[in-house]
Structure formats: C-alpha cells, structure tokens
Write an enzyme that holds these catalytic residues in place. Structure first.
Site, PDB file in Angstrom:
ATOM      1  N   LYS A 271       0.848  -1.201   0.000  1.00 30.05           N
ATOM      2  CA  LYS A 271       0.000   0.000   0.000  1.00 30.05           C
ATOM      3  C   LYS A 271       0.881   1.248   0.000  1.00 30.05           C
ATOM      4  O   LYS A 271       2.102   1.144   0.174  1.00 30.05           O
ATOM      5  CB  LYS A 271      -0.953  -0.021   1.190  1.00 30.05           C
ATOM      6  CG  LYS A 271      -0.313   0.118   2.541  1.00 30.05           C
ATOM      7  CD  LYS A 271      -1.301  -0.271   3.619  1.00 30.05           C
ATOM      8  CE  LYS A 271      -0.687  -0.223   4.980  1.00 30.05           C
ATOM      9  NZ  LYS A 271      -1.041   0.942   5.777  1.00 30.05           N
TER      10      LYS A 271
ATOM     11  N   TYR B 142      18.248  29.517   7.471  1.00 27.32           N
ATOM     12  CA  TYR B 142      17.119  30.320   7.960  1.00 27.32           C
ATOM     13  C   TYR B 142      17.020  30.265   9.479  1.00 27.32           C
ATOM     14  O   TYR B 142      17.156  29.191  10.079  1.00 27.32           O
ATOM     15  CB  TYR B 142      15.803  29.799   7.382  1.00 27.32           C
ATOM     16  CG  TYR B 142      15.619  30.095   5.915  1.00 27.32           C
ATOM     17  CD1 TYR B 142      15.547  31.410   5.455  1.00 27.32           C
ATOM     18  CD2 TYR B 142      15.492  29.065   4.998  1.00 27.32           C
ATOM     19  CE1 TYR B 142      15.353  31.678   4.105  1.00 27.32           C
ATOM     20  CE2 TYR B 142      15.303  29.313   3.651  1.00 27.32           C
ATOM     21  CZ  TYR B 142      15.233  30.623   3.212  1.00 27.32           C
ATOM     22  OH  TYR B 142      15.055  30.886   1.886  1.00 27.32           O
TER      23      TYR B 142
HETATM   24  C1  LIG Z   1      -4.193  -3.943   8.042  1.00 29.86           C
HETATM   25  C2  LIG Z   1      -2.710  -3.848   7.919  1.00 29.86           C
HETATM   26  N1  LIG Z   1      -1.987  -4.968   7.847  1.00 29.86           N
HETATM   27  C3  LIG Z   1      -0.651  -4.937   7.741  1.00 29.86           C
HETATM   28  C4  LIG Z   1       0.037  -3.747   7.716  1.00 29.86           C
HETATM   29  C5  LIG Z   1       1.538  -3.762   7.619  1.00 29.86           C
HETATM   30  O1  LIG Z   1       2.089  -3.225   8.786  1.00 29.86           O
HETATM   31  P1  LIG Z   1       3.667  -3.065   8.933  1.00 29.86           P
HETATM   32  O2  LIG Z   1       4.091  -2.109   7.871  1.00 29.86           O
HETATM   33  O3  LIG Z   1       3.848  -2.495  10.284  1.00 29.86           O
HETATM   34  O4  LIG Z   1       4.242  -4.415   8.746  1.00 29.86           O
HETATM   35  C6  LIG Z   1      -0.678  -2.563   7.800  1.00 29.86           C
HETATM   36  C7  LIG Z   1       0.040  -1.291   7.812  1.00 29.86           C
HETATM   37  O5  LIG Z   1      -0.255  -0.353   8.464  1.00 29.86           O
HETATM   38  C8  LIG Z   1      -2.094  -2.607   7.903  1.00 29.86           C
HETATM   39  O6  LIG Z   1      -2.810  -1.491   7.985  1.00 29.86           O
END
Ligand SMILES: Cc1ncc(COP(=O)(O)O)c(C=O)c1O
Length: 361
Positions: free
Chosen positions: A35, A252
């Site tokens: 994602k 700055y």
């Molecule tokens: C539902 C879900 N599963 C898995 C993950 C993966 O988590 P991580 O990146 O901490 O392994 C996430 C990430 O936020 C998530 O929202």
C-alpha cells in the site's frame, strides 16, 4: 545537468527482507504489503524483489490494477475492502480478495451481481478501534456473509495496535481467539512487529515495513538486530561549501552557530524532496560514506552538513541522506526518522515526486 538528487530501490534487499519474513513465520503465507505505492518505493519498482511473496496486500483498486499490470496472477487483498458498491465489480474483474470491516460492505456484497463468488477477509476490531466489527457483532457478520451466494471463502483477520511496544498483542490475540473460536477459515493477524517480535502462528502474515528495511520497533531494535537491509537510498551531492568563523550561523533562522572555525557543505536536498524540515542539527548524514551531521534548518532545496569528519569533501562529493552509501557504508532510514521525531514509514512514503527514482542495477 539535472539536479544531483536521486532515490535508488534495491531489489536484492527487498528479496532479502521478504526471506526474513518467511524465516520468522515459516508456516505462514506472506502478504507483501505494497500500500501507499509500496511505502513510497513504487509498486512496479518493488515487484521484482517481492514477487516471491504469496500475495500482495494493498489499499485501493488503482494499486490493484497496477500489481495485475505487473503480471501478478496470484492473490491480491484490498486491506480496507471496497469503498463503494461499484468497487465490487472491479474486485470480480481483477479477481481481488477484500476485507469486510463494516455491515455496509456486507450490504453492498448482498446487492452485487456476480457469477463468481468473492473471497473475503472478515475483520475483527480486537482493540485497535480503527476498522473492524466489534467482538459482539463478529459472529453475526460472519453468518450474514456465509449465507451470501456472492461470497466464497471467509478468512478471519485483525490488526495489532501495540505489536511494536510494551503493551504487546496478548489482549488482542485473546479477543480474536474468543470471537473466532470454532469459526472455519484462514487467519491473518501479524504485521511486521508481530512477525518479528511475537512469532505468532497464523495462516497469513502481513509484512509491510520490514520488507522495506526499517525496524518496526526502532529504537528498541534496529535493522542490524533483525537482519534487514535498506531498500531505498536517497542520495545527492554537495553543491557548495562554506568556511565559518566562530559566531557565524547557518541557514534560515540562524539555528546553528559555529563556536569555532568550521567547514560546511551544502547538499542538494531539502524538504521539497521529502527530507523532513524538522530534522534538527545533528541529524545523521553520510558524506562520501563518512557519518556526519546536519547543521541548522533544512530549507526547501538545500541543507547544510558538517564536513569536519570528511575534510577533503568538496563540490560533487557524494551525500547519502539514508540507505546505502559508498564503500559498504549504511545509514538506516530509522536513524534519520528518529532524529526527526517520526518513523521510517513516514520518510519513505513522503519521498517527493520531483525526486527521480531508479531501480539500482
Ligand atoms: C491492516 C494492515 N496490515 C498490515 C500492515 C503492515 O504493517 P507493517 O508495515 O507495520 O508491517 C498494515 C500497515 O499499516 C495494515 O494497515
């Protein structure tokens, strides 16, 4: 001449980190979580390194289309499920599995016209209080889904709020076990922190941040401890140098003032590249592979570094903001994120669109 900043994606490190997830959860199938555009890396750029996963978990239909366009024919999971009823059409067309976390999504499924029943992951809110059915409502949600001809297999999942910290996962695991007892179906519970720290058995683990070479529980543990490798390097060059006298300041707001003669370098990297503006003086950075520190405020396109540990550095010298430096040097993204009061996740995801990104040869 283009501006010298660029990001590199390391396919070998992605594959290494995925192997670490497999080793830590040997009985489980692994979702590679891609994602947020593969945590800022680019879905297409990480595909080669992560194609050994059992499936790809992601956020929305656009990302799902991209992973299918890479040629992936295996499981794809929408981690938040459908956002509106018509999303289910594309779920059918692209053969996507999707999370069901609220009763509205069950209503949409019930109204969905399809010849192909869909695989769903029913989500329990076991204490995170973000998405998911409350324990009391979980079984009736399962029963509703189970009665729908639109639904194929039902898997069961939850998400941990404290797998990286002191509170741990015990209370959520107990809630999950109580709510799912005797229900059939595969289970998916663990994120990276749970995979590495809690070694919990489940059918599917969801490896996100560990795949990208950031320790989910930094600073308690670092990537060396978990044997993870950085998958993104942000690098640039010095485009200027200055020699300061005692009492002269940098940038700055004059946030840093030299207390003696000091040679500094000016790096072509600023907050408009995704480097956090709130990194204080002292944030680690590599110049020609040698660790030094930032000085003063980060500006839009530039930041200043102390050249004391690398006196022969000059215009054109290599600067590593995070990731792999020259001569086997390394600057974990977690070190930079920690200095900025944030986490590796945010830095990767915030890499700005203007930075050219290449898959490292
Ligand atoms: C539902 C879900 N599963 C898995 C993950 C993966 O988590 P991580 O990146 O901490 O392994 C996430 C990430 O936020 C998530 O929202």
């Amino acid at each position: 001449m283009p501006r010298p900043i660029e990001a590199l994606i390391h396919t070998d490190a992605l594959a290494h980190n995925l192997a670490r997830a497999r080793a830590a959860a040997p009985d489980a199938k692994v979702w590679a979580v891609v994602k947020a555009n593969a945590y800022g890396h680019g879905i297409e750029r990480v595909f080669e390194g992560l194609r050994g996963a059992d499936g790809f978990a992601l956020l929305d239909l656009a990302e799902a289309e991209r992973i299918r366009a890479c040629g992936w024919r295996g499981p794809v999971l929408l981690l938040e499920g459908a956002f509106e009823p018509r999303d289910l059409e594309l779920c059918s067309r692209l053969d996507l599995w999707h999370v069901v976390h609220c009763s509205e999504q069950i209503d949409w499924l019930a109204a969905h016209k399809t010849h192909q029943p869909q695989r769903v992951f029913l989500k329990l809110n076991s204490g995170m209080n973000r998405l998911g059915f409350a324990p009391m409502a979980f079984r009736s949600a399962w029963a509703r889904l189970n009665a729908l001809p639109q639904v194929d297999e039902i898997s069961l999942m939850t998400h941990f709020s404290d797998a990286d910290g002191e509170r741990g996962i015990g209370h959520q695991v107990a809630a999950f076990e109580a709510a799912t007892r005797d229900l059939p179906g595969e289970r998916s519970l663990a994120n990276s922190a749970a995979i590495l720290r809690h070694r919990l058995r489940s059918d599917w683990v969801r490896a996100g941040i560990m795949g990208y070479g950031s320790a989910p529980d930094f600073p308690a543990h670092d990537i060396a401890h978990w044997d993870l490798q950085p998958t993104m390097t942000l690098r640039s060059r010095l485009i200027g140098t200055q020699s300061l006298q005692a009492g002269e300041s940098v940038g700055y707001g004059s946030h840093f003032t030299a207390d003696g003669p000091l040679r500094i370098g000016i790096v072509a990297c600023g907050y408009a590249d995704g480097y956090p503006r709130h990194c204080p003086t002292g944030t680690p950075v590599l110049v020609s592979g040698v660790r030094t520190r930032t000085l003063g405020r980060v500006s839009m396109d530039m930041l200043a570094v102390d050249l004391t540990p690398k006196p022969d550095a000059g215009i054109g010298s290599d600067v590593t903001l995070w990731g792999r430096g020259p001569k086997d040097s390394l600057l974990p993204i977690d070190d930079v994120a920690h200095a900025a009061g944030t986490i590796g996740y945010e830095l990767m995801c915030a890499l700005a669109a203007r930075v050219p990104v290449h898959v490292a040869p």
